[in-house]
Motif scaffolding. Structure first.
Motif, PDB file in Angstrom:
ATOM      1  N   GLU A  64      -1.987  28.748 -15.316  1.00 46.36           N
ATOM      2  CA  GLU A  64      -2.697  29.232 -16.652  1.00 46.36           C
ATOM      3  C   GLU A  64      -3.611  28.339 -17.048  1.00 46.36           C
ATOM      4  OE1 GLU A  64       1.154  29.535 -18.743  1.00 46.36           O
ATOM      5  OE2 GLU A  64       2.341  30.478 -17.560  1.00 46.36           O
ATOM      6  N   LYS A  65      -4.035  27.965 -17.022  1.00 48.47           N
ATOM      7  CA  LYS A  65      -5.089  26.541 -17.504  1.00 48.47           C
ATOM      8  C   LYS A  65      -6.105  26.872 -17.449  1.00 48.47           C
ATOM      9  CE  LYS A  65      -4.408  22.110 -19.358  1.00 48.47           C
ATOM     10  NZ  LYS A  65      -4.235  21.200 -18.974  1.00 48.47           N
ATOM     11  N   GLY A  92      -8.642  30.378 -18.134  1.00 49.91           N
ATOM     12  CA  GLY A  92      -9.847  29.867 -19.223  1.00 49.91           C
ATOM     13  C   GLY A  92     -11.293  28.760 -18.668  1.00 49.91           C
ATOM     14  N   THR A 122       2.880  37.552 -16.461  1.00 47.96           N
ATOM     15  CA  THR A 122       2.038  36.076 -18.272  1.00 47.96           C
ATOM     16  C   THR A 122       0.593  36.011 -17.384  1.00 47.96           C
ATOM     17  OG1 THR A 122       3.778  34.949 -18.657  1.00 47.96           O
ATOM     18  CG2 THR A 122       2.200  33.964 -19.039  1.00 47.96           C
ATOM     19  N   ARG A 147      -1.904  38.716 -17.355  1.00 47.87           N
ATOM     20  CA  ARG A 147      -2.148  39.334 -18.847  1.00 47.87           C
ATOM     21  C   ARG A 147      -3.252  37.886 -19.084  1.00 47.87           C
ATOM     22  NH1 ARG A 147       3.066  39.168 -22.621  1.00 47.87           N
ATOM     23  NH2 ARG A 147       3.113  41.137 -21.367  1.00 47.87           N
ATOM     24  N   LEU A 148      -2.755  36.577 -19.063  1.00 51.55           N
ATOM     25  CA  LEU A 148      -4.208  36.211 -18.818  1.00 51.55           C
ATOM     26  C   LEU A 148      -5.057  36.760 -18.894  1.00 51.55           C
ATOM     27  CD1 LEU A 148      -1.966  33.100 -18.712  1.00 51.55           C
ATOM     28  CD2 LEU A 148      -3.223  33.992 -21.086  1.00 51.55           C
ATOM     29  N   LYS A 191      -7.443  39.743 -19.917  1.00 51.14           N
ATOM     30  CA  LYS A 191      -7.619  38.913 -20.934  1.00 51.14           C
ATOM     31  C   LYS A 191      -8.856  38.661 -21.136  1.00 51.14           C
ATOM     32  CE  LYS A 191      -7.179  36.650 -25.260  1.00 51.14           C
ATOM     33  NZ  LYS A 191      -5.269  36.089 -26.402  1.00 51.14           N
ATOM     34  N   ARG A 192      -8.725  37.896 -20.157  1.00 56.67           N
ATOM     35  CA  ARG A 192     -10.374  36.533 -19.591  1.00 56.67           C
ATOM     36  C   ARG A 192     -11.397  37.787 -18.875  1.00 56.67           C
ATOM     37  NH1 ARG A 192     -12.533  32.237 -21.596  1.00 56.67           N
ATOM     38  NH2 ARG A 192     -14.087  31.046 -20.274  1.00 56.67           N
TER      39      ARG A 192
END
Length: 333
Positions: free
Chosen positions: A220-221, A224, A263, A266-267, A270-271
């Protein structure tokens, strides 16, 4: 014939040696006397039952997903190979394993072994080679000067994928331990994060693609560090609805995989990036192209440790420790 097998899914899969009948051929298959077999993390994951809904075996099931050896028999419709040919192949997701004295390989999955590699070197390549090829070329469509993050650069997949990414002209970021920083640079890594001292999510920015070999929060990180429009291709999950559709699974699996990957998807949304799960497929034509890179020494196999066949289970246990620098291979002959 002797084979390393497991007898059930779960916490007690009964991994050990079994005596099995020598395989019989279909018309489009090769019978290969296995000289060496590479082992991969998926070989430790399959007996747990994690992929039992999508990877089918008959018990006792032979473990292993990479092989190199000599063709001893061919089916009547085989045209590209003959007895005596030295070949290498991935047997992953074909319902058969490679940690055995003999293995059946569909003609479409095999390629001639590069003459400059021995059987151990050749057996280290198929799974990591095909995974890298399909992730970087097909899913990411990686272009020259783009930036790709390939974590765990000293591991089996990382050490191969870094070399392929450099051939494609990409800039490569990776993670490794302190002692391997210069070594992964020698493979071609441009940005190296020492995970014992630094957090890659704080050090890396504006990447076009991520090869997901990390799990959970680490995966998940990694979202980013991607720029909008980037791509994450995960090799470790979570499974997603697109994977269920590609496998022809029913709507229930699509729903379950959707919950599993909710999850991370969704991340990614959003990105403004794409997320997908990759199950590498056996492909002899792609493996032959990889073989040309090996023959020309533009890519070199990286092998950490070689175990004799009698210690094949120990090879899997060693791999599970997660400290291998390159591939772990079992030598049969």
């Amino acid at each position: 014939m002797k084979a390393l097998t497991f007898k059930r899914y779960g916490k007690s899969p009964e991994i050990g040696f079994s005596e099995l009948p020598r395989p019989t051929l279909k018309d489009d298959e090769l019978l290969v006397q296995v000289h060496a077999a590479g082992v991969n993390p998926i070989d430790n994951m399959i007996p747990t039952g994690l992929f039992k809904a999508v990877v089918k075996f008959q018990f006792p099931a032979t473990l292993g997903s990479d092989l190199a050896g000599v063709v001893v028999e061919v089916g009547r419709r085989v045209t590209r190979f003959k007895p005596g040919d030295a070949v290498f192949a991935s047997s992953f997701d074909l319902g058969t394993g490679s940690l055995a004295e003999y293995a059946v390989v569909p003609e479409r999955a095999a390629a001639l072994k590069p003459a400059n590699l021995d059987f151990v070197q050749a057996a280290s390549v198929p799974m990591v080679g095909l995974t890298s090829w399909q992730a970087l070329n097909e899913r990411m469509r990686l272009q020259a000067k783009q930036k790709v993050f390939i974590p765990a650069g000293s591991g089996g997949i990382g050490s191969f994928a870094i070399q392929l990414a450099k051939i494609l002209g990409a800039q490569v970021g990776t993670t490794t331990s302190s002692g391997n920083v210069e070594w992964v640079r020698s493979l071609g890594a441009d940005e190296v994060v020492d995970y014992k001292k630094q957090d890659f999510a704080q050090e890396l920015r504006d990447y076009d693609a991520v090869l997901g070999t990390l799990r959970g929060e680490e995966l998940e990180k990694a979202v980013g560090i991607l720029k909008p429009g980037g791509t994450m291709v995960s090799l470790v999950g979570p499974l997603d609805p697109a994977f269920a559709r590609a496998r022809g699974l029913n709507a229930l699996f699509g729903f379950v995989f959707g919950l599993m990957s909710r999850t991370i998807r969704r991340l990614a949304k959003k990105r403004g990036v794409r997320y997908g799960f990759l199950f590498a497929r056996a492909d002899g034509e792609q493996l032959a192209q990889i073989g040309e890179l090996l023959r020309s020494e533009r890519i070199r196999p990286v092998i950490d440790k070689v175990f004799p066949f009698e210690q094949a289970k120990e090879a899997l246990d060693y791999l599970a420790q997660g400290r291998a620098k390159g591939k772990v291979v079992v030598r049969m002959r």
